[in-house]
Scaffold this active site. Structure first.
Site, PDB file in Angstrom:
ATOM      1  N   ASN A   1      54.155  31.265  43.078  1.00 57.03           N
ATOM      2  CA  ASN A   1      52.921  31.898  42.607  1.00 57.03           C
ATOM      3  C   ASN A   1      53.013  32.166  41.119  1.00 57.03           C
ATOM      4  OD1 ASN A   1      51.810  32.215  45.218  1.00 57.03           O
ATOM      5  ND2 ASN A   1      52.884  34.157  45.507  1.00 57.03           N
TER       6      ASN A   1
ATOM      7  N   GLY B   1      56.338  34.210  43.316  1.00 55.69           N
ATOM      8  CA  GLY B   1      56.360  33.543  44.618  1.00 55.69           C
ATOM      9  C   GLY B   1      57.725  33.752  45.239  1.00 55.69           C
ATOM     10  N   LYS B   2      57.747  34.241  46.467  1.00 51.70           N
ATOM     11  CA  LYS B   2      59.027  34.616  47.061  1.00 51.70           C
ATOM     12  C   LYS B   2      59.993  33.427  47.188  1.00 51.70           C
ATOM     13  CE  LYS B   2      56.766  38.343  49.587  1.00 51.70           C
ATOM     14  NZ  LYS B   2      56.994  39.381  48.594  1.00 51.70           N
ATOM     15  N   GLY B   3      59.472  32.249  47.509  1.00 54.79           N
ATOM     16  CA  GLY B   3      60.357  31.091  47.666  1.00 54.79           C
ATOM     17  C   GLY B   3      61.018  30.719  46.358  1.00 54.79           C
TER      18      GLY B   3
ATOM     19  N   ASN C   1      61.242  32.573  43.618  1.00 56.12           N
ATOM     20  CA  ASN C   1      62.091  33.680  43.140  1.00 56.12           C
ATOM     21  C   ASN C   1      63.464  33.645  43.816  1.00 56.12           C
ATOM     22  OD1 ASN C   1      59.861  34.616  41.711  1.00 56.12           O
ATOM     23  ND2 ASN C   1      59.410  36.302  43.111  1.00 56.12           N
TER      24      ASN C   1
ATOM     25  N   GLY D   1      69.889  51.438  50.364  1.00 56.10           N
ATOM     26  CA  GLY D   1      70.790  50.316  50.611  1.00 56.10           C
ATOM     27  C   GLY D   1      70.272  49.351  51.654  1.00 56.10           C
TER      28      GLY D   1
ATOM     29  N   GLY E   1      63.699  42.363  46.429  1.00 56.68           N
ATOM     30  CA  GLY E   1      64.023  41.731  47.708  1.00 56.68           C
ATOM     31  C   GLY E   1      64.425  40.276  47.512  1.00 56.68           C
ATOM     32  N   ASP E   2      63.771  39.601  46.585  1.00 54.77           N
ATOM     33  CA  ASP E   2      64.099  38.196  46.331  1.00 54.77           C
ATOM     34  C   ASP E   2      65.498  38.074  45.710  1.00 54.77           C
ATOM     35  OD1 ASP E   2      61.571  37.530  47.272  1.00 54.77           O
ATOM     36  OD2 ASP E   2      60.674  37.718  45.282  1.00 54.77           O
TER      37      ASP E   2
ATOM     38  N   ALA F   1      67.703  43.995  39.811  1.00 57.34           N
ATOM     39  CA  ALA F   1      66.372  43.384  39.639  1.00 57.34           C
ATOM     40  C   ALA F   1      65.279  44.423  39.424  1.00 57.34           C
ATOM     41  CB  ALA F   1      66.044  42.515  40.853  1.00 57.34           C
TER      42      ALA F   1
HETATM   43  O1  RIB Z   1      58.545  39.233  46.085  1.00 57.52           O
HETATM   44  C1  RIB Z   1      57.767  39.270  44.921  1.00 57.52           C
HETATM   45  C2  RIB Z   1      56.772  38.148  44.933  1.00 57.52           C
HETATM   46  O2  RIB Z   1      55.847  38.353  45.979  1.00 57.52           O
HETATM   47  C3  RIB Z   1      55.933  38.040  43.686  1.00 57.52           C
HETATM   48  O3  RIB Z   1      56.534  37.234  42.719  1.00 57.52           O
HETATM   49  C4  RIB Z   1      54.595  37.531  44.213  1.00 57.52           C
HETATM   50  O4  RIB Z   1      54.272  36.256  43.751  1.00 57.52           O
HETATM   51  C5  RIB Z   1      54.717  37.550  45.727  1.00 57.52           C
HETATM   52  O5  RIB Z   1      55.002  36.318  46.247  1.00 57.52           O
END
Ligand code: RIB
Length: 295
Positions: free
Chosen positions: A11, A39-41, A43, A215, A242-243, A273
């Site tokens: 994204n 975008g989570k993938g 990232n 944690g 999270g990513d 992060a």
């Molecule tokens: O986890 C963060 C992400 O969630 C952002 O970068 C956004 O694009 C959504 O996908």
């Protein structure tokens, strides 16, 4: 060291900085605006590469400027994007509201991400130790990929929270989700440890629940829990935490680190992060994750 294969979204993130989130029906003036890769993938692929992993990505982008930007990012970060697809629609986008405490609210516009499919006859690269996916791209494509990788550790980040298709769950070894997503999936409010245990027992899968400053908690269907606490950091923006956790977890897992150490390093990556604005700018490199004092 085995490789990491990520299937997931890209994204273009637009971040609106706010003093606080608006109430329903309220109009607010933003303090600022910025654009980042997201975008989570994508990232998670970048996070895994920065943590030292050998990473390939399957994603879908549009034939537009945002898609070109994504390709440039992956080249710069050393993520193999040979299997990225060009879809006949715009590249995915996200609008992120960021408040003064570093908390966020995210709305995604899927665009090309919704078109992602695994081509007939797709053969995954050899020597994949970890396959990683989220729920911003079609579950059927992820299920097909996971089925093609029975020897890999197949990790599903249940984000955004949604029911998991039975054929995808059947091909998944581990679920990772934050406490909000875990409460939605478990359909109850509880402590993160309890949520991890409940979901592990219900799905018969390993489950990690991440809980920000508290944690992360890793439960197995037999009830064993491993946990790790993060270092204290000053939170600027939790977007991408999270990513960072998932990318680091995949990288250290693929490198053969023990479960306790893998979890501890992933928690450090997630905390680091939070210290900078934007998803991709804040994803930490291996040296920072492994620096003494962080763990
Ligand atoms: O986890 C963060 C992400 O969630 C952002 O970068 C956004 O694009 C959504 O996908």
């Amino acid at each position: 060291m085995g490789g990491i294969l990520v299937i997931g979204s890209y994204n273009c993130d637009t971040v609106l900085k706010l003093a606080r989130f608006p109430a329903p029906g309220e109009t607010l003036t933003a303090l600022g605006m910025a654009a980042f890769h997201g975008g989570k993938g994508s990232n998670q692929a970048v996070a895994a590469a920065r943590a030292g992993g050998r990473v390939a990505l399957i994603a879908a982008i549009g034939d537009d400027a945002a898609g070109q930007g994504a390709l440039a990012l992956w080249t710069e970060e050393g993520v193999d994007a040979a299997a990225v697809q060009i879809a006949p629609t715009a590249t995915g986008a996200a609008t992120i509201l960021l408040d003064a405490a570093g908390e966020n609210q995210i709305i995604i516009i899927p665009g090309a991400n919704a078109e992602l499919a695994l081509p007939a006859g797709f053969t995954p690269p050899a020597d994949i130790a970890v396959a990683l996916a989220q729920l911003e791209t079609p579950q059927a494509a992820t299920a097909a990929l996971f089925r093609a990788l029975p020897e890999s550790r197949r990790i599903l980040n249940v984000a955004p929270a949604a029911p998991i298709m039975p054929e995808l769950l059947a091909a998944t070894d581990m679920l990772v989700l934050n406490e909000t997503e875990a409460a939605i999936l478990a359909q109850r409010e509880a402590e993160p440890t309890a949520l991890a245990l409940v979901l592990a027992a219900e799905t018969m899968r390993e489950v990690i629940v991440t809980a920000g400053a508290a944690g992360a908690f890793w439960a197995r269907p037999d009830g064993v829990v491993i946990d790790a606490a993060p270092p204290r950091v000053k939170v600027a923006d939790s977007t991408g935490a999270g990513d960072a956790f998932l990318g680091a977890f995949a990288a250290f897992s693929a490198a053969g680190f023990a479960p306790e150490k893998t979890l501890r390093l992933a928690v450090v990556a997630g905390a680091l992060a939070c210290t900078q604005e934007g998803a991709v700018p804040s994803l930490p490199h291996r040296a920072a994750i492994m620096a003494p004092g962080g763990q």
